[in-house]
Structures are given as structure tokens and as C-alpha cells.
Design an enzyme around this catalytic site. Structure first.
Site, mmCIF file in Angstrom:
data_model
loop_
_atom_site.group_PDB
_atom_site.id
_atom_site.type_symbol
_atom_site.label_atom_id
_atom_site.label_comp_id
_atom_site.label_asym_id
_atom_site.label_seq_id
_atom_site.Cartn_x
_atom_site.Cartn_y
_atom_site.Cartn_z
ATOM 1 C CG HIS A 472 -1.752 1.216 1.375
ATOM 2 N ND1 HIS A 472 -3.064 1.303 0.952
ATOM 3 C CD2 HIS A 472 -1.460 2.442 1.911
ATOM 4 C CE1 HIS A 472 -3.537 2.513 1.211
ATOM 5 N NE2 HIS A 472 -2.585 3.218 1.797
ATOM 6 C CD GLU A 473 1.668 3.768 3.669
ATOM 7 O OE1 GLU A 473 1.986 4.818 3.072
ATOM 8 O OE2 GLU A 473 0.615 3.647 4.309
ATOM 9 C CG HIS A 476 0.510 6.491 -0.572
ATOM 10 N ND1 HIS A 476 -0.535 7.230 -1.092
ATOM 11 C CD2 HIS A 476 0.006 5.863 0.533
ATOM 12 C CE1 HIS A 476 -1.616 7.055 -0.348
ATOM 13 N NE2 HIS A 476 -1.307 6.231 0.645
ATOM 14 C CG HIS A 479 0.380 9.187 -6.846
ATOM 15 N ND1 HIS A 479 -0.771 9.503 -6.151
ATOM 16 C CD2 HIS A 479 0.301 9.898 -7.997
ATOM 17 C CE1 HIS A 479 -1.499 10.339 -6.851
ATOM 18 N NE2 HIS A 479 -0.875 10.606 -7.968
#
Length: 682
Positions: A472-473, A476, A479
């Protein structure tokens, strides 16, 4: 201090403008901030002193170029203050908070600057601007107006005071929470009390105790959320109870770290600020500049999901109670600290899966290299090389250089995996340097997790939840690495709050994707792959316990909204009673399923950037679940799919309306049906 001797004020000399953390000392930060504030104000003054009428070139371009020193200093400091907040760093943070708030207001409330931006906005259709430049004018005008730039001087003065008080209170909330979390770490005298934990988990608890001077004992530190990973394994009910009780008492013990008065003051000041800016509530103020638009839109989604989630949780609860009644010599009513333990028993009985027993297949380095990095390489063609020559802000943080397909340099990725007393709870990504073509900067991003560190020489074996968090991290981080924009205003994850979780949630899909899982899920001793039948059962169980998981999340999201939908006349004097009333209002007041965060340790909304915005996770998950369907329909883990997702969504950063970017990628608006299916709600 001589500015020439301050490494924060010297021109960057390390690759990718990585701060020279080896040379930076705590006493460098405040002088650097003061110098950066002065420089930024001088840059803005140079814009507003221009006598000619505003143009994009004499207003927007220098506005975007301004503040580069402040950005550099602030990113360097706030990375440290969240991940290695020593007493000295905390003192700096407290002194800095109102100074930073005052400086930000001095820029965004500047009447002459606002006039120049508004003038350009009023004549946008007459300007020959490219799409990103036009959107830049629109966003600056919208954000300055939203922040209060159109207020008169009297109201601006009050607004500035409110912002400074809030900055101090939110810093206090975070400081209290960190201190109370550390104090409440649970001490166990002997290994038998921790029966059920693995050797690695026991090693981590022994190491944590030794680091506190408690040789021979075991220390269980607390994660940010209400539950604890160990609750699924601990056989002793009293040990589970102690951990859960400690977790739920943070910030509400009546000691110097009590956060109840702090958070009610925050709520009251946010309500006053919203009213000053023309909104009924802080929630109305926040959502007005998000994709949701209004608090009612948020409430409609949460109320749509809550009844089914609560019903599913009650069904799950009955199944857990049946297990207790059938297997325990002394029967008792299921409580919150029992849920995870008996859930694993039901999972084992129903799906023949013991998630705790999977940890030997999730060795951290292999998950990182052969899972997280491998998926990114397959999907986007990027590659990673650890830079042992580059020093991050803490010895435990590792630096990797990231390369585009073909080998051109992209940026740096920093991973800080392990928990420590100076690190705030939870997991997050933040930029250290943001990409901008205008400024000529490339991205440097960091991921922080809070994994317990075993003794030297012992492997770090992750839980499935920790594997999910890492993926998940890293979503980020991708991104932040991939966003390719001209203007720093749009860099990286600078998107609407209720869109920012979307790319990270999408990246979770690769955890159980066959080509990825087969590559990383290998037994750390034998190299044996995870049995195919176990993988199939894992996939079959994806909706298992979703009643509980969805309920605890929705409860927290609703609690956030309940606090921030209050007006200036709605004072709260009893935090516990307010929580109980709010959760009863939406039917999520089941004592066996507590909210994921109670108010006094709800850092996302009282010291982080998610106030009135914790709904963002489920709001973004609508897009995420719909995107996962698209990948499945179009061949999954392919470079063609990755290139499309990178170019049309990740790569645009904040330079485009996010829902427009989504439509460009998907060909239509998102459908909620995949989310309902995933969560077992439809």
C-alpha cells in the site's frame, strides 16, 4: 549561527538533492526555517511589486518558483519530526508550528497576490495557456479563496490567530499521543504470558524491552490503530486483554498526556474557522474542495454501507461465540480483545488457513525485492539499486535509486521499516524532494512502517497485514515517483485528499497475483513456495471477516465526520459520551467491534491531514475496486497496462482534475458494484 555553516542553507550537493543528513544537526533547523521564511516573503514581494498588469509569466511562474528553499528545509525537517522525533526535535516542532502557520497565512492571504491571481482567473479564456498552466491558475485561485484570501483585514487577523492556535494544538496532540503510546507499551515478565507468538515476535519483544533497560522481560509496543497484530496469536486471554486495554486508553488517562481537552479545543477552533470562511462546519469547508463536494455526499455513502457491515459483523460475532462455547472449558462472552484470536480459529476451520503460520513465507527483504519491487518492474519497467553510499535521516532508513525503463534515472526511494520510540505510529509516505520541471528537481520519497525489529541475526517475518501495508505505502511512493509535472504545486501526491489513497490501494492487488506471489512468498529457510492450495484458500477467504473490518473502519470515518460536522454552538464536554452517541447514530456501537481509532488517538484527523477526510479511504476504494476489475479484464500485470496507468493517472500528479483523469484511464466513471462485492456488502 553562520548561514554558511548551515548545511540546510547550502546548495544541495548530493544526488537528487537529498538533504545532507550526515551533516545536519537539530540546531540547524530553526535558523534555516527563519532564513527560508525571509527569502520566500522577499520572492512574493517581488511579484506583488510589479507595476504592470498580471500575466502568467510575471505572476504564476515566479509564484511557482518561489519558496524552493523553504520546501527543501521543511521536507527535510518534517521527515525527521515524524520518523525520529527525539525530545530536541519535538521542542523544535512545537516552536516551529505557529511560525509555519503564520508564514503560510502571510502568503495565501496576501491581498495583492490574490488580486493578481484573481485577475488572471477572471480572464482565463483570453489567455493562451496549455492545459496544466490553465489548471494552475484555477487551483491557486480556488485554494486562496478557500483559505480566506478574500476576507477583510479584521477577519484575516482572526483567521491567522486561529490557524496558529490550531497548529500548536495539533502538534501537542501528536506529542501527547507518542508519549502515552510509549508509556503504555505492555511489559510481560516471562515468555509464557506470550504463548502463541513466534520466535521472531518474542525476539522483537525481548529486544524492545532491552532497549528500555528491561533485560529479561518482554515489551509489546502499540500500533496506531486500536487492535494489535499479536491478538490473533496470543493464547492467554489476560495478555490479550492487557494489550487491548492499553491501546484503548491512550490519551484519556487523566495524566499530562490526556488529549481530550486538546481535541475538543481543536474541534471548536476548526468550527469557528469554518464559520469565518462562510461554511456551516469544518466538514463542509473541507469537502467543498474535495471530489465529494459536501458532507451529505460522504454521509450518504457511509450510511449506505454501515447497515450491511454491522449485520455481517454480528453474524461473524455469533460464529466466534459458537467457537468459544464449543471449545472453552469456561464459557465467556466474546469481547473485543478476543475477536482476532477466535477469528483465526474460524478461518482455520472454514478455509484451513492459519495466517500467523504464513509468516515464514513473508521474509521482509524477499517481500521487498521479489514482491514489491518485482511487481513494479513487471508493470512499469522500473528498476532499483540500493545506494549504500547515501545516508538517510536515520541508520535504519535505506536508500534506493530508481531507474526508468531503459536505465534513465528517475529518483530515490527511502524505506524506513522498523518501529522505534521516536517514530509516530502507523505507516505513511512523504516526499523529501518533489519533482518539478520548472525547478529542475527529481523526486525523493520515503515510506515509513512500524514493524517490530527482531534481535540481530533473526529474520524479519511479516504478517499478511504488514505485507499489505508495504504494498500500500509503496503505491503512494510510485505516485510520488511517477508524477511528472511542470509546476511544484502539482507534484507527486498533491491531489485531492479523497483521491490520494486510490493509487496506493490499487497497488495492493498484486499481493496475491500469481506472478508476484510465486516470486516472493518463499519459506525463508527452505525456499519452498507457498502451497498453491493455500493461495487458493487465501483468495477464497478475501471477504472473510469483512463485516468486522468494514465496521471498525466506517465507525472511525463516521466519528471523524461527527466531530467535524458540528457548528460553533455545539460544544462537547464529554468525549466518551459523544463517541457513544455518534456510533449509535449509525448503528456501529457494537462493543466487540470498537472503532479503528478512538478520538484521543485518532492521529489522522487531530494531528494529520485527514480532518473531516478519513472517509477518503472508502471513497477512493470505489475507484480502486473498479480499477482492479479493469486490470483483470485487460490481462493483469503487463507493461501495456502499467504504462497506461502510469501515463493517465500516476503521471499527471495533481495537474488534472482527478475524476477527469480517472475517466481518461477507465473510459467512464467508477462503478460501486466491485467495492460492494469485495466488502461482502452486495
Amino acid at each position: 549561527m553562520n548561514d554558511a555553516a548551515n548545511p540546510l542553507l547550502a546548495p544541495p550537493h548530493l544526488p537528487y538533492a537529498l538533504p545532507d543528513y550526515a551533516a545536519i544537526r537539530p540546531e540547524h533547523y530553526l535558523p534555516a526555517f527563519r532564513a527560508a521564511f525571509d527569502e520566500h516573503l522577499a520572492e512574493i514581494s517581488a511579484i506583488t511589486r510589479v507595476r504592470s498588469m498580471p500575466t502568467f509569466e510575471n505572476t504564476m511562474v515566479p509564484l511557482e518558483q518561489s519558496g524552493s528553499l523553504l520546501d527543501r528545509v521543511a521536507h527535510a525537517f518534517y521527515t525527521v519530526s515524524s520518523a525520529d522525533a527525539t525530545a530536541q526535535i519535538q521542542a523544535i516542532d512545537e516552536e516551529l508550528a505557529p511560525l509555519m502557520a503564520a508564514h503560510e497565512d502571510a502568503i495565501r492571504l496576501d491581498a495583492q497576490l490574490y488580486w493578481r491571481v484573481k485577475t488572471l482567473h477572471d480572464q482565463l479564456d483570453e489567455l493562451a495557456l496549455d492545459v496544466e498552466s490553465r489548471y494552475l491558475v484555477e487551483r491557486h485561485y480556488r485554494e486562496m479563496t478557500h483559505a480566506g484570501a478574500g476576507l477583510d483585514d479584521e477577519h484575516k487577523t482572526r483567521l491567522t490567530a486561529l490557524n496558529q492556535m490550531l497548529s500548536t494544538l495539533t502538534t501537542t496532540f501528536e506529542k501527547n499521543l507518542l508519549a502515552d503510546t510509549n508509556e503504555l507499551a505492555v511489559i510481560f515478565d516471562d515468555e509464557e504470558e506470550l504463548d502463541g507468538l513466534t520466535d521472531g515476535e518474542l525476539s522483537a519483544a525481548a529486544r524492545a524491552a532491552t532497549e528500555r533497560g528491561l533485560d529479561g522481560k518482554f515489551l509489546v509496543t502499540l500500533p496506531l490503530f486500536t487492535g494489535h497484530p499479536y491478538l490473533a496469536s496470543l493464547t492467554r486471554r489476560e495478555s490479550r486483554r492487557r494489550i487491548m486495554e492499553a491501546s484503548r486508553s491512550r490519551g484519556m488517562r487523566g495524566n499530562e498526556h490526556d488529549n481530550r481537552a486538546v481535541l475538543t479545543d481543536i474541534v471548536a477552533l476548526r468550527a469557528e474557522r469554518a464559520a469565518l470562511l462562510g461554511y456551516d462546519s469544518h466538514a463542509a469547508y473541507v469537502t467543498a474542495d474535495e471530489t465529494a463536494g459536501t458532507p451529505d455526499a460522504v454521509a450518504d455513502l457511509l450510511r449506505r454501507l454501515a447497515p450491511a457491515a454491522a449485520s455481517n459483523a454480528r453474524t461473524e460475532q455469533a460464529a466466534l461465540q459458537a467457537i468459544i462455547d464449543e471449545t472453552e472449558a469456561e464459557r465467556f462472552a466474546l469481547e473485543a480483545h478476543d475477536w482476532a484470536f477466535y477469528t483465526e480459529k474460524v478461518r482455520t476451520a472454514k478455509y484451513d488457513i492459519d495466517t500467523a503460520a504464513l509468516r515464514p513465507w513473508f521474509e521482509a527483504e524477499r517481500v521487498l525485492q521479489d514482491g514489491v519491487f518485482h511487481a513494479a518492474t513487471q508493470l512499469y519497467g522500473v528498476s532499483f539499486n540500493e545506494r549504500h553510499d547515501l545516508v538517510a535521516y536515520h541508520p535504519g532508513a535505506r536508500v534506493f535509486e530508481v531507474f526508468n525503463p531503459g536505465g534513465s534515472p528517475l529518483g530515490l526511494y527511502v524505506l524506513d521499516l522498523y518501529t522505534r520510540d521516536t517514530k509516530r505510529g502507523g505507516a505513511w509516505m512523504n516526499p523529501i524532494v518533489s519533482q518539478s520541471a520548472l525547478r529542475g528537481t527529481a523526486p525523493v520519497v520515503v515510506n515509513n512502517l512500524n514493524v517490530a525489529q527482531p534481535a540481530d541475526g533473526q529474520p524479519t517475518l511479516l504478517t499478511l497485514d504488514e505485507v499489505t501495508t508495504l504494498f500500500h505505502e509503496f503505491g503512494h511512493a510510485l505516485h510520488g515517483l511517477f508524477a511528472t509535472v511542470n509546476y511544484p504545486h502539482f507534484a507527486g501526491t498533491n491531489v485531492f485528499r479523497d483521491f490520494v489513497e486510490f493509487p496506493s490501494q490499487v497497488n495492493e492487488m498484486w499481493i496475491l497475483w500469481a506472478e508476484v506471489l510465486d516470486n516472493y512468498a518463499r519459506h525463508h529457510e527452505t525456499g519452498e513456495p507457498l502451497d498453491v492450495s493455500i493461495v487458493e484458500r487465501l483468495r477464497a477467504s478475501e471477504t472473510f471477516n469483512q463485516g468486522h473490518d468494514t465496521s471498525e473502519y466506517l465507525a472511525a470515518a463516521w466519528l471523524d465526520q461527527a466531530w467535524h460536522r458540528r457548528g460553533t454552538s455545539d460544544a462537547v464536554t464529554d468525549v466518551d459520551a459523544f463517541e457513544a452517541e455518534a456510533l449509535a447514530d449509525i448503528g456501529l456501537d457494537n462493543p466487540a467491534v470498537p472503532t479503528r481509532y478512538s478520538s484521543t488517538y485518532f492521529a489522522h484527523v487531530f494531528s494529520g491531514g485527514y480532518s473531516a477526510g478519513y472517509y477518503s479511504y472508502i471513497w477512493s476504494e470505489v475507484l480502486d475496486a473498479d480499477t482492479v476489475e479493469w486490470f483483470r479484464e485487460n490481462g493483469g500485470l503487463t507493461r501495456e497496462n502499467g504504462d497506461r496507468f502510469r501515463a493517465r493517472l500516476l503521471g499527471v500528479g495533481g495537474s488534472k482534475d482527478p475524476l477527469e483523469a480517472y475517466r481518461d484511464f477507465r473510459g467512464r466513471d467508477a462503478d460501486i458494484a466491485p467495492l460492494l462485492k469485495r466488502r461482502g456488502l452486495g
